[in-house]
Design a protein around this motif. Structure first.
Motif, PDB file in Angstrom:
ATOM      1  N   LYS A 293       0.830  -1.206   0.000  1.00  0.00           N
ATOM      2  CA  LYS A 293       0.000   0.000   0.000  1.00  0.00           C
ATOM      3  C   LYS A 293       0.865   1.256   0.000  1.00  0.00           C
ATOM      4  O   LYS A 293       0.611   2.205  -0.762  1.00  0.00           O
ATOM      5  CB  LYS A 293      -0.916  -0.018   1.227  1.00  0.00           C
ATOM      6  CG  LYS A 293      -1.833   1.188   1.342  1.00  0.00           C
ATOM      7  CD  LYS A 293      -2.725   1.049   2.563  1.00  0.00           C
ATOM      8  CE  LYS A 293      -3.690   2.216   2.695  1.00  0.00           C
ATOM      9  NZ  LYS A 293      -4.568   2.064   3.899  1.00  0.00           N
ATOM     10  N   VAL A 294       1.879   1.273   0.844  1.00  0.00           N
ATOM     11  CA  VAL A 294       2.759   2.440   0.932  1.00  0.00           C
ATOM     12  C   VAL A 294       3.458   2.679  -0.397  1.00  0.00           C
ATOM     13  O   VAL A 294       3.471   3.806  -0.926  1.00  0.00           O
ATOM     14  CB  VAL A 294       3.793   2.250   2.059  1.00  0.00           C
ATOM     15  CG1 VAL A 294       4.818   3.388   2.041  1.00  0.00           C
ATOM     16  CG2 VAL A 294       3.109   2.192   3.422  1.00  0.00           C
ATOM     17  N   LEU A 295       4.052   1.641  -0.959  1.00  0.00           N
ATOM     18  CA  LEU A 295       4.802   1.796  -2.201  1.00  0.00           C
ATOM     19  C   LEU A 295       3.887   2.180  -3.362  1.00  0.00           C
ATOM     20  O   LEU A 295       4.270   2.985  -4.227  1.00  0.00           O
ATOM     21  CB  LEU A 295       5.554   0.508  -2.520  1.00  0.00           C
ATOM     22  CG  LEU A 295       6.637   0.110  -1.505  1.00  0.00           C
ATOM     23  CD1 LEU A 295       7.300  -1.190  -1.934  1.00  0.00           C
ATOM     24  CD2 LEU A 295       7.676   1.217  -1.353  1.00  0.00           C
ATOM     25  N   SER A 296       2.679   1.633  -3.386  1.00  0.00           N
ATOM     26  CA  SER A 296       1.727   1.981  -4.445  1.00  0.00           C
ATOM     27  C   SER A 296       1.372   3.458  -4.390  1.00  0.00           C
ATOM     28  O   SER A 296       1.301   4.136  -5.425  1.00  0.00           O
ATOM     29  CB  SER A 296       0.470   1.125  -4.307  1.00  0.00           C
ATOM     30  OG  SER A 296      -0.525   1.527  -5.229  1.00  0.00           O
ATOM     31  N   ARG A 297       1.177   3.980  -3.180  1.00  0.00           N
ATOM     32  CA  ARG A 297       0.810   5.395  -3.041  1.00  0.00           C
ATOM     33  C   ARG A 297       1.984   6.315  -3.365  1.00  0.00           C
ATOM     34  O   ARG A 297       1.790   7.404  -3.916  1.00  0.00           O
ATOM     35  CB  ARG A 297       0.278   5.652  -1.637  1.00  0.00           C
ATOM     36  CG  ARG A 297      -1.055   4.954  -1.376  1.00  0.00           C
ATOM     37  CD  ARG A 297      -1.698   5.398  -0.089  1.00  0.00           C
ATOM     38  NE  ARG A 297      -3.020   4.806   0.058  1.00  0.00           N
ATOM     39  CZ  ARG A 297      -3.891   5.137   1.012  1.00  0.00           C
ATOM     40  NH1 ARG A 297      -3.559   6.065   1.910  1.00  0.00           N
ATOM     41  NH2 ARG A 297      -5.056   4.553   1.071  1.00  0.00           N
ATOM     42  N   ILE A 298       3.185   5.888  -3.012  1.00  0.00           N
ATOM     43  CA  ILE A 298       4.357   6.698  -3.373  1.00  0.00           C
ATOM     44  C   ILE A 298       4.482   6.775  -4.889  1.00  0.00           C
ATOM     45  O   ILE A 298       4.722   7.845  -5.459  1.00  0.00           O
ATOM     46  CB  ILE A 298       5.637   6.125  -2.741  1.00  0.00           C
ATOM     47  CG1 ILE A 298       5.591   6.290  -1.220  1.00  0.00           C
ATOM     48  CG2 ILE A 298       6.873   6.830  -3.314  1.00  0.00           C
ATOM     49  CD1 ILE A 298       6.765   5.655  -0.504  1.00  0.00           C
ATOM     50  N   LYS A 316       6.957  18.477  -4.255  1.00  0.00           N
ATOM     51  CA  LYS A 316       5.515  18.594  -4.094  1.00  0.00           C
ATOM     52  C   LYS A 316       4.769  17.308  -4.414  1.00  0.00           C
ATOM     53  O   LYS A 316       3.655  17.104  -3.923  1.00  0.00           O
ATOM     54  CB  LYS A 316       4.975  19.717  -4.988  1.00  0.00           C
ATOM     55  CG  LYS A 316       5.527  21.095  -4.655  1.00  0.00           C
ATOM     56  CD  LYS A 316       4.945  22.145  -5.581  1.00  0.00           C
ATOM     57  CE  LYS A 316       5.461  23.535  -5.239  1.00  0.00           C
ATOM     58  NZ  LYS A 316       4.881  24.566  -6.135  1.00  0.00           N
ATOM     59  N   GLY A 317       5.356  16.458  -5.247  1.00  0.00           N
ATOM     60  CA  GLY A 317       4.615  15.320  -5.742  1.00  0.00           C
ATOM     61  C   GLY A 317       3.667  15.757  -6.843  1.00  0.00           C
ATOM     62  O   GLY A 317       3.512  16.947  -7.126  1.00  0.00           O
ATOM     63  N   ARG A 318       3.029  14.786  -7.478  1.00  0.00           N
ATOM     64  CA  ARG A 318       2.074  15.097  -8.533  1.00  0.00           C
ATOM     65  C   ARG A 318       0.992  14.038  -8.571  1.00  0.00           C
ATOM     66  O   ARG A 318       1.147  12.957  -8.010  1.00  0.00           O
ATOM     67  CB  ARG A 318       2.775  15.209  -9.881  1.00  0.00           C
ATOM     68  CG  ARG A 318       3.737  14.104 -10.204  1.00  0.00           C
ATOM     69  CD  ARG A 318       4.414  14.337 -11.535  1.00  0.00           C
ATOM     70  NE  ARG A 318       5.530  13.440 -11.781  1.00  0.00           N
ATOM     71  CZ  ARG A 318       6.030  13.185 -12.960  1.00  0.00           C
ATOM     72  NH1 ARG A 318       5.512  13.764 -14.032  1.00  0.00           N
ATOM     73  NH2 ARG A 318       7.051  12.364 -13.104  1.00  0.00           N
ATOM     74  N   GLY A 319      -0.111  14.370  -9.216  1.00  0.00           N
ATOM     75  CA  GLY A 319      -1.226  13.435  -9.277  1.00  0.00           C
ATOM     76  C   GLY A 319      -2.266  13.717  -8.204  1.00  0.00           C
ATOM     77  O   GLY A 319      -2.091  14.563  -7.325  1.00  0.00           O
ATOM     78  N   THR A 320      -3.344  12.952  -8.274  1.00  0.00           N
ATOM     79  CA  THR A 320      -4.485  13.176  -7.382  1.00  0.00           C
ATOM     80  C   THR A 320      -4.128  12.986  -5.912  1.00  0.00           C
ATOM     81  O   THR A 320      -4.519  13.782  -5.055  1.00  0.00           O
ATOM     82  CB  THR A 320      -5.633  12.216  -7.757  1.00  0.00           C
ATOM     83  OG1 THR A 320      -6.009  12.430  -9.122  1.00  0.00           O
ATOM     84  CG2 THR A 320      -6.846  12.452  -6.861  1.00  0.00           C
ATOM     85  N   LEU A 321      -3.376  11.937  -5.624  1.00  0.00           N
ATOM     86  CA  LEU A 321      -3.032  11.668  -4.230  1.00  0.00           C
ATOM     87  C   LEU A 321      -2.183  12.788  -3.646  1.00  0.00           C
ATOM     88  O   LEU A 321      -2.391  13.214  -2.498  1.00  0.00           O
ATOM     89  CB  LEU A 321      -2.295  10.335  -4.115  1.00  0.00           C
ATOM     90  CG  LEU A 321      -2.017   9.845  -2.689  1.00  0.00           C
ATOM     91  CD1 LEU A 321      -3.315   9.651  -1.918  1.00  0.00           C
ATOM     92  CD2 LEU A 321      -1.224   8.543  -2.721  1.00  0.00           C
ATOM     93  N   ALA A 322      -1.229  13.288  -4.407  1.00  0.00           N
ATOM     94  CA  ALA A 322      -0.395  14.396  -3.942  1.00  0.00           C
ATOM     95  C   ALA A 322      -1.241  15.643  -3.716  1.00  0.00           C
ATOM     96  O   ALA A 322      -1.029  16.377  -2.735  1.00  0.00           O
ATOM     97  CB  ALA A 322       0.716  14.681  -4.941  1.00  0.00           C
ATOM     98  N   GLU A 323      -2.196  15.878  -4.589  1.00  0.00           N
ATOM     99  CA  GLU A 323      -3.085  17.028  -4.438  1.00  0.00           C
ATOM    100  C   GLU A 323      -3.927  16.901  -3.177  1.00  0.00           C
ATOM    101  O   GLU A 323      -4.139  17.887  -2.454  1.00  0.00           O
ATOM    102  CB  GLU A 323      -3.976  17.175  -5.666  1.00  0.00           C
ATOM    103  CG  GLU A 323      -3.221  17.567  -6.936  1.00  0.00           C
ATOM    104  CD  GLU A 323      -4.101  17.555  -8.164  1.00  0.00           C
ATOM    105  OE1 GLU A 323      -5.309  17.202  -8.012  1.00  0.00           O
ATOM    106  OE2 GLU A 323      -3.611  17.868  -9.258  1.00  0.00           O
TER     107      GLU A 323
END
Length: 363
Positions: A293-298, A316-323
């Motif tokens: 789960k952790v690696l998938s979200r990263i 900042k990250g990108r994508g929906t999860l980062a937002e």
């Protein structure tokens, strides 16, 4: 060189864990053609690696940064490597430039710079020096445990104080409060600020992620004492690790604000080079049930990879999860009454003491 003994390992989740260490092994140095691999740490009669302190006789002390997403142009690192042993540390690969490993070597083979203050004095004294905020430090913590004995960071602050050059400090340690007598006068001139890194409020998680760093309670105490002394202090919530500590965002910001923090900054976890392997291994040892789960979200925040090296997006990250994570942080920051940036520092008070002035200070 001198050493400090660390207690032996213990067993957790059926994988050996080196007590007092964040890394579980020494990954190969990416610059070396040959490497020696150890099959495994035994569970008895096999001492954990001791901490070695090696003298770094560097001829320069100020590092210059041109990255657009790093909030400083010049910095000083009194130490290379870091005793705190934070498994996620993005700075670990810097040890590979020394011919060492980003793993256990990074946290057990520490280079110290005894000439740092003298080199900084020479830098400030030069007409080529442009007065500007100096960051302590851009790579590893300037207040790691050995600083209590060596005082290299304090000596550097004494020089900055004498020249009234503005400084900003990022640290996990309450040891920064030892130097309030130097930081507070600079702060009164608008020339000092401190950001305290606070990753979790959970003591158990803290011991796993940052085994030799001060406890969350001690860091909150540091915020309180710095703020009470009139020093602008913020909280640096980094790294944010999905499914590990991201749910703590509101509590961390609320607790920090109650202690006197005025600003908050966050950065999602970064896993450059060997840090990826170290972090995956750490999940195997401590959180095998949620590793996937952790690696998938990263990967969801890093364009399908475990690391995004691109400037700006890496912070900042990108994508929906980062937002979503960013939105949660902004809402929690607003509710806690915290700003999104540290106050700008002033170089107006900078001066170069003449010989008479130095003599007067010594009387």
């Amino acid at each position: 060189m001198f050493t400090e003994n660390i207690p032996n390992m213990r067993l957790m989740n059926e994988l050996p864990v080196i007590r007092g260490r964040g890394a579980g092994f020494n990954p190969a140095n990416r610059f070396e053609r040959l490497t020696v691999e150890r099959e495994a740490w035994s569970l008895a009669g096999d001492p954990a690696p001791s901490t070695e302190f090696l003298v770094d006789n560097t001829g320069s002390i100020v590092s210059r940064n041109s990255s657009p997403d790093v909030g400083f142009e010049v910095s000083v690192n009194p130490y290379r490597g870091c005793e705190h042993g934070c498994v996620y540390c993005y700075a670990r690969p810097t040890h590979e430039y020394l011919g060492m490993s980003a793993g256990l070597d990074f946290e057990s083979r520490i280079l110290v710079k005894p000439d740092a203050a003298a080199l900084l004095r020479a830098e400030f004294s030069s007409p080529r020096w442009k007065p500007q905020p100096l960051a302590f430090s851009g790579v590893t913590d300037p207040y790691q445990p050995i600083e209590r004995r060596l005082g290299i960071m304090r000596a550097c602050l004494e020089v900055a104080s004498e020249f009234r050059n503005p400084v900003t400090v990022v640290t996990k340690s309450i040891l920064v409060t030892r130097d309030i007598d130097l930081l507070a006068p600079l702060a009164r001139r608008g020339a000092a600020s401190v950001a305290v890194s606070l990753t979790t409020l959970d003591p158990a998680l803290h011991r796993l992620m940052e085994p030799r760093a001060p406890t969350p309670a001690r860091r909150l105490e540091a915020i309180r004492r710095l703020s009470s002394a009139g020093i602008p202090v913020g909280v640096f919530v980094a790294p944010l690790v999905p499914a590990i500590n991201d749910h703590e965002i509101p509590a961390i910001l609320e607790a920090s604000a109650e202690c006197g923090a005025t600003a908050a900054i966050a950065v999602p976890i970064r896993l450059p080079f060997a840090v990826k392997d170290l972090f995956v291994d750490w999940l195997d040892r401590h959180f095998p049930d949620r590793k996937a789960k952790v690696l998938s979200r990263i990967r969801a925040m890093r364009g399908g990879r475990l690391n995004d090296p691109q400037p700006v997006s890496r912070m900042k990250g990108r994508g929906t999860l980062a937002e979503q994570m960013t939105d949660l942080f902004r809402i929690a920051r607003r509710r806690a009454g915290l700003a999104g940036t540290m106050p700008a520092l002033s170089s107006d008070a900078f001066h170069r003491p003449d010989a008479a002035g130095q003599l007067e200070l010594g009387l």
